[in-house]
Design an enzyme around this catalytic site. Structure first.
Site, short mmCIF file in Angstrom:
data_model
loop_
_atom_site.label_atom_id
_atom_site.label_comp_id
_atom_site.label_asym_id
_atom_site.label_seq_id
_atom_site.Cartn_x
_atom_site.Cartn_y
_atom_site.Cartn_z
N HIS A 145 2.97 -3.90 6.77
CA HIS A 145 1.98 -2.84 6.55
C HIS A 145 2.07 -1.82 7.69
O HIS A 145 2.87 -1.97 8.60
CB HIS A 145 0.57 -3.42 6.53
CG HIS A 145 0.30 -4.37 5.39
ND1 HIS A 145 -0.54 -4.05 4.36
CD2 HIS A 145 0.75 -5.63 5.13
CE1 HIS A 145 -0.60 -5.07 3.51
NE2 HIS A 145 0.18 -6.04 3.96
N GLU A 181 1.89 3.71 3.07
CA GLU A 181 2.43 3.14 4.31
C GLU A 181 3.96 3.16 4.28
O GLU A 181 4.62 2.12 4.21
CB GLU A 181 1.85 1.73 4.51
CG GLU A 181 0.34 1.76 4.65
CD GLU A 181 -0.33 0.39 4.56
OE1 GLU A 181 0.38 -0.64 4.66
OE2 GLU A 181 -1.57 0.34 4.41
N ARG A 227 -3.14 4.95 -2.04
CA ARG A 227 -3.02 3.59 -1.49
C ARG A 227 -2.80 2.51 -2.57
O ARG A 227 -1.98 1.62 -2.41
CB ARG A 227 -4.30 3.27 -0.70
CG ARG A 227 -4.45 1.81 -0.25
CD ARG A 227 -5.80 1.64 0.42
NE ARG A 227 -6.19 0.24 0.57
CZ ARG A 227 -6.01 -0.49 1.66
NH1 ARG A 227 -5.40 0.03 2.71
NH2 ARG A 227 -6.42 -1.75 1.71
N HIS A 252 0.85 -1.20 0.00
CA HIS A 252 0.00 0.00 0.00
C HIS A 252 0.88 1.24 0.00
O HIS A 252 1.74 1.39 0.87
CB HIS A 252 -0.94 0.00 1.21
CG HIS A 252 -1.98 -1.08 1.14
ND1 HIS A 252 -2.35 -1.84 2.23
CD2 HIS A 252 -2.71 -1.53 0.08
CE1 HIS A 252 -3.28 -2.71 1.85
NE2 HIS A 252 -3.51 -2.55 0.56
N GLU A 281 1.44 -5.09 11.13
CA GLU A 281 0.93 -3.72 11.05
C GLU A 281 1.84 -2.94 12.00
O GLU A 281 1.72 -3.05 13.22
CB GLU A 281 -0.53 -3.65 11.49
CG GLU A 281 -1.51 -4.37 10.57
CD GLU A 281 -1.77 -3.62 9.28
OE1 GLU A 281 -1.34 -2.44 9.17
OE2 GLU A 281 -2.40 -4.19 8.38
#
Length: 417
Positions: free
Chosen positions: A304, A179, A234, A176, A378
């Site tokens: 991510h 990020e 994104r 993405h 994440e």
């Protein structure tokens, strides 16, 4: 010549990024029940909301923390509606443009040079891949696994001793575009792995016995766009038939429960799945590479941001994977190891229950392809900065994550083939 000119343009683009976000706000709301969740969903019928967490409107549910960006002109309306329905909210970011500019809070050691303490644009990353191969020719090689929609190269760095077939781990960053902390980690991993070989006992052992395949930027076109045009972009940059909306969410484009949700069928959404499974050149390049090396790849790790969670399958079903207990144990110990550096706390669990259901994800695809240890990080933070983690947090984020990844790699090395 054209390529080097492009690099110059990209490396100076921060100054000329077109989309501005002056006085745009990021709200955090926690709907207490289904009725309040419906209020948030209904808002999207009349007001454009950019969901930061979860990824899309349809994932909003009661008792979930919901972060979204809204324009200056709509922010007052949003506040009034939230107050009218007695919904608790806070404003995480009051002026998004200001936060974007404050993100660059580390001074260049040498202006224009690649730095592990700063965010690097695509031009710097490409040059860095060349230099790291030149510096460690016995340890690192660069493989072009394909190209993007806009014909940028997709490079994988192969790290480890070059003799013999050994266990491998595939890691990718930047699926993405917005990020940015994700590609920063992949660069850091390569740097630390090569620099500490022969000095750090654990890393030396890993590189002597394993191979690491690192894709520093998965979504190259989107990443370039996030530097040059729209910091909040994104998706990738492919054109969509019969739509003026650009791009596919590469992490909804994998051939695993790809078309199970009608909520990802709209090309204008952040989570658009694409016209077919593996329709995107980027997705196809990665899946083909993994298929070719499937016998040796024993773990797949994707990075991510944000929310500080370590995830494992599944996302498309609430059913637990056959080796759930094993994945849970590895995640528990790995997150404990991560916390030893700066006491950063991560939670962990399957995607569907820990976050929200997803379809077509790289994590689930890799698992179903036969790689039984698949994880998604994440990374920092929990929402104060969201996608705009300041550069001053790159090193601490990478250092703690490195501990975690090394633990997972050691675990994989000990497993029977």
């Amino acid at each position: 010549m054209k390529f080097s000119l492009l690099m110059v343009v990209i490396s100076t683009t921060l100054v000329i990024a077109h989309v501005r976000f002056d006085r745009e706000k990021v709200f955090r709301v926690k709907p207490q029940d289904g009725k309040q969740a419906s209020v948030l969903k209904d808002l999207t019928q009349s007001i454009e909301l950019d969901f930061w967490y979860p990824d899309a409107t349809h994932d909003v549910a009661a008792n979930m923390t919901v972060d979204f960006r809204v324009s200056e002109k709509d922010s007052q309306t949003i506040q009034s509606i939230l107050e009218q329905h007695k919904m608790n909210y806070q404003i995480l970011i009051h002026d998004l443009q200001e936060e974007i500019e404050k993100q660059f809070d580390v001074t260049d050691e040498v202006s224009g040079r690649h730095s592990y303490a700063k965010y690097n644009d695509w031009g710097k990353i490409v040059s860095w891949t060349e230099k790291i191969v030149e510096k460690y020719p016995e340890m690192v090689s660069r493989i072009k696994i394909g190209s993007t929609f806009e014909d940028n190269p997709l490079y994988v760095l192969k790290i480890g001793k070059k003799d013999g077939e050994r266990k491998a781990i595939f890691m990718d960053c930047g699926i993405h575009a917005r990020e940015w902390i994700s590609p920063a980690f992949c660069q850091w991993f390569v740097y630390q792995a090569t620099k500490s070989y022969g000095k750090n006992r654990i890393m030396t052992k890993l590189l002597d016995r394993m191979t690491f395949y690192i894709l520093p930027v998965f979504n190259v076109d989107g990443y370039i766009w996030s530097w040059t045009q729209d910091r909040m972009w994104r998706k990738n940059r492919s054109k969509n038939k019969n739509s003026t909306c650009i791009g596919t969410d590469l992490n909804r484009n994998f051939d695993v429960s790809w078309n199970s949700s009608s909520n990802t069928a709209n090309p204008c959404l952040h989570v658009y799945r694409g016209p077919a499974a593996e329709s995107e050149k980027e997705t196809k390049a990665v899946t083909n590479f993994i298929r070719r090396h499937k016998n040796s790849i024993k773990a797949y790790i994707t990075f991510h941001a944000y929310s500080q969670v370590l995830l494992f399958p599944y996302g498309y079903t609430s059913k637990l994977p056959p080796n759930y207990d094993d994945l849970l144990k590895v995640s528990r110990i790995a997150t404990d190891v991560l916390s030893t550096r700066y006491e950063t706390r991560y939670t962990y669990g399957p995607i569907a229950s820990k976050m929200y259901p997803t379809s077509g994800s790289s994590l689930d695809w890799a698992y179903n392809a036969g790689i039984k240890h698949t994880f998604a990080f994440e990374l920092r933070d929990k929402g104060k900065f969201g996608f705009l983690l300041p550069e001053s947090q790159i090193k601490p984020t990478c250092k703690e994550t490195m501990l975690c990844v090394k633990f997972i790699a050691k675990y994989i090395l000990k497993q029977p083939s």
